[in-house]
Design an enzyme around this catalytic site. Structure first.
Site, short mmCIF file in Angstrom:
data_model
loop_
_atom_site.label_atom_id
_atom_site.label_comp_id
_atom_site.label_asym_id
_atom_site.label_seq_id
_atom_site.Cartn_x
_atom_site.Cartn_y
_atom_site.Cartn_z
N HIS A 60 28.38 31.08 40.40
CA HIS A 60 28.94 30.46 39.29
C HIS A 60 30.10 31.44 38.36
CE1 HIS A 60 25.15 28.27 39.99
NE2 HIS A 60 24.84 29.39 40.45
N HIS A 75 42.94 46.74 49.89
CA HIS A 75 43.15 46.32 48.33
C HIS A 75 42.65 47.01 47.28
CE1 HIS A 75 45.00 43.64 45.47
NE2 HIS A 75 43.73 42.89 45.38
N GLU A 120 42.42 46.54 44.32
CA GLU A 120 41.79 45.64 42.92
C GLU A 120 39.74 45.35 43.75
OE1 GLU A 120 43.51 41.85 41.98
OE2 GLU A 120 42.59 42.22 40.64
N ASP A 125 37.68 43.77 42.74
CA ASP A 125 36.51 42.74 43.19
C ASP A 125 36.91 42.70 44.42
OD1 ASP A 125 39.55 42.18 43.12
OD2 ASP A 125 38.47 39.57 44.09
N HIS A 159 48.60 40.84 46.86
CA HIS A 159 49.30 40.97 45.94
C HIS A 159 49.24 41.44 45.02
CE1 HIS A 159 45.93 40.09 42.91
NE2 HIS A 159 46.02 40.17 43.73
N ASP A 177 43.10 39.83 50.44
CA ASP A 177 42.96 38.17 49.53
C ASP A 177 44.21 37.07 50.17
OD1 ASP A 177 42.01 39.25 47.48
OD2 ASP A 177 43.32 39.77 46.42
N TYR A 224 43.63 28.74 46.17
CA TYR A 224 44.41 30.91 46.07
C TYR A 224 45.94 30.90 45.63
CZ TYR A 224 42.96 34.93 46.53
OH TYR A 224 42.52 36.51 45.80
N HIS A 243 38.51 36.63 50.46
CA HIS A 243 37.90 35.59 49.29
C HIS A 243 37.52 34.39 51.08
CE1 HIS A 243 37.88 37.74 45.71
NE2 HIS A 243 39.11 37.60 45.53
FE1 FEO Z 1 43.53 40.82 44.61
FE2 FEO Z 1 40.53 39.61 45.33
O1 FEO Z 1 41.55 40.62 44.68
#
Ligand code: FEO
Length: 398
Positions: free
Chosen positions: A19, A79, A81, A83, A146, A165, A191, A222
């Site tokens: 969600h 990575h 980041e 997340d 990225h 990613d 994406y 992801h």
């Molecule tokens: Fe660049 Fe899914 O974090």
């Protein structure tokens, strides 16, 4: 989320976020997302590849606890980041035996983002390997997909590429795998458009490099695991190539109808010349849809009323997107309407210095568009149609 095997001894331990409405407080997530993490068990050592977003940390830890007794020797962030890295401190707190294994740049960023101490890390070089006992991880530095520290981890014996990613998709699903599902590829294109498009040059290099690795599964951070790697690798090669399509996007906003009339006239003229047109009304446009169309469109036209001598803020935002995403657009047009003065051309030219597009002569009307303006719009439609034809994008009789 409970752990599920993607291969014997290789487990999916990520979480699905059904969600979440937006990412980075910016990118719409119409299909939710997932934060994928994988546990690779060797005969002597176990590695955890990536973790999850802090918002799903409790669920993630519960999944790992369900595997008890579990010893984690290595945590491998592909990575930095958050997340994917956000739950590293919580995993380290429960598994103090674990080392964080990553490249030097990723280590530096993680020290800043997560306040991890230097001694938590083991730094690896490009192509360095890590034996797990009967299984071997190989690290492939892949900067700029990225962020500058991104890397892939390749599991040699199982021929699995953990690609961070890269090749991923914001796509929540109860499934783990996808073969050649067009819906998943569309989510991956969205994406790519939102995250990867500015880095086409690096992407092409990485795709070439990966040709040297036999790959049975692509496991991104992801979305779903690809059982037919060519499906996503070929799509990336197409998106990152210089090939453009016979498409013109008109990104517009209109305050009192003058710009709207110009947009309608230009769209009609382009359709007459067999150019595929998509107008995007910027105040209502879905950012992801627009980004996806930017992947292939040969032409982009920005249309704005003058606002404090410059672009309307919505058009300014559209221009920011185009400049930031750096699509392979070949031709860029500008429409505008003003009452007493403007600096539209100057503003647009200054902002598009990173775009390798030919800037076409603008059509800017004083107030309501008049006959001369409509003629100029016909001229712009002619130019775009001819240029698309010269590139071979419009076939005879199309
Ligand atoms: Fe660049 Fe899914 O974090």
């Amino acid at each position: 989320m409970f752990a599920r095997e993607i291969r014997s001894g290789v487990l999916y331990v990520g979480t699905v976020d059904w969600h979440r409405p937006v990412f980075d407080e910016l990118i719409p997530l119409p299909q939710g997302t997932s934060y994928n993490a994988y546990l690779v068990k060797g005969a002597t050592h176990t590695a955890l590849i990536d973790t999850v977003d802090p918002s799903r940390e409790a669920e993630f830890l519960k999944g790992l606890e369900s595997l008890a007794p579990l010893r984690i020797d290595f945590i491998i962030p592909n990575h930095a980041e958050q997340d994917h890295s956000g739950a590293i401190p919580a995993v380290l707190a429960r598994h103090p035996e674990a080392k964080v294994v990553t490249n030097a740049k990723c280590k530096d960023i993680l020290k800043d983002l997560l306040l991890l101490p230097e001694e938590a890390f083991k730094v690896v070089q490009d192509r360095e390997t890590l034996p797990l006992g009967g299984r071997t991880l190989e690290f492939i530095l892949a900067p700029w997909v990225h962020w500058p520290e991104t890397m892939f981890t390749y599991l040699r014996e199982d021929r699995i590429l953990f690609s961070c990613d890269f090749l991923g998709a914001h796509y929540a699903s109860s499934r783990l795998f996808t073969g050649r599902d067009p819906a998943v590829q569309l989510a991956a294109k969205r994406y790519y458009a939102e995250i990867m498009m500015p880095f086409r040059t690096s992407i092409r290099k990485h795709l070439d490099l990966l040709k040297g690795f036999p790959i049975d599964l692509v496991a991104p951070s992801h979305g779903l695991v690809y059982t037919d790697p060519a499906f996503i690798l070929d799509a990336y090669a197409r998106w990152a190539s210089d090939e453009v399509a016979n498409e013109a996007l008109i990104l517009y906003v209109s305050m009192h109808g003058s710009v709207q009339r110009m947009v309608d006239h230009l769209a009609d003229g382009l359709i007459r010349r067999e150019v595929v047109v998509t107008p995007y009304h910027l105040p209502r446009a879905d950012l992801g849809e627009l980004a996806m169309d930017l992947v292939d469109a040969a032409s982009v036209v920005l249309a704005s009323p003058v606002f404090h001598a410059g672009l309307h803020p919505e058009a300014d935002y559209g221009l920011t997107l185009v400049a930031g995403l750096r699509p392979k657009t070949r031709f860029f047009g500008l429409l505008g309407s003003y009452s007493w003065g403007h600096r539209l051309e100057e503003i647009v030219k200054n902002r598009l210095t990173g775009l390798k597009a030919e800037i076409l002569p603008p059509v800017i009307s004083k107030g309501h568009p008049k006959e001369a303006d409509f003629k100029a719009l016909d001229g712009l439609a002619d130019t775009i149609g001819r240029k698309h034809r010269d590139l071979g994008l419009i076939s005879r009789g199309q």
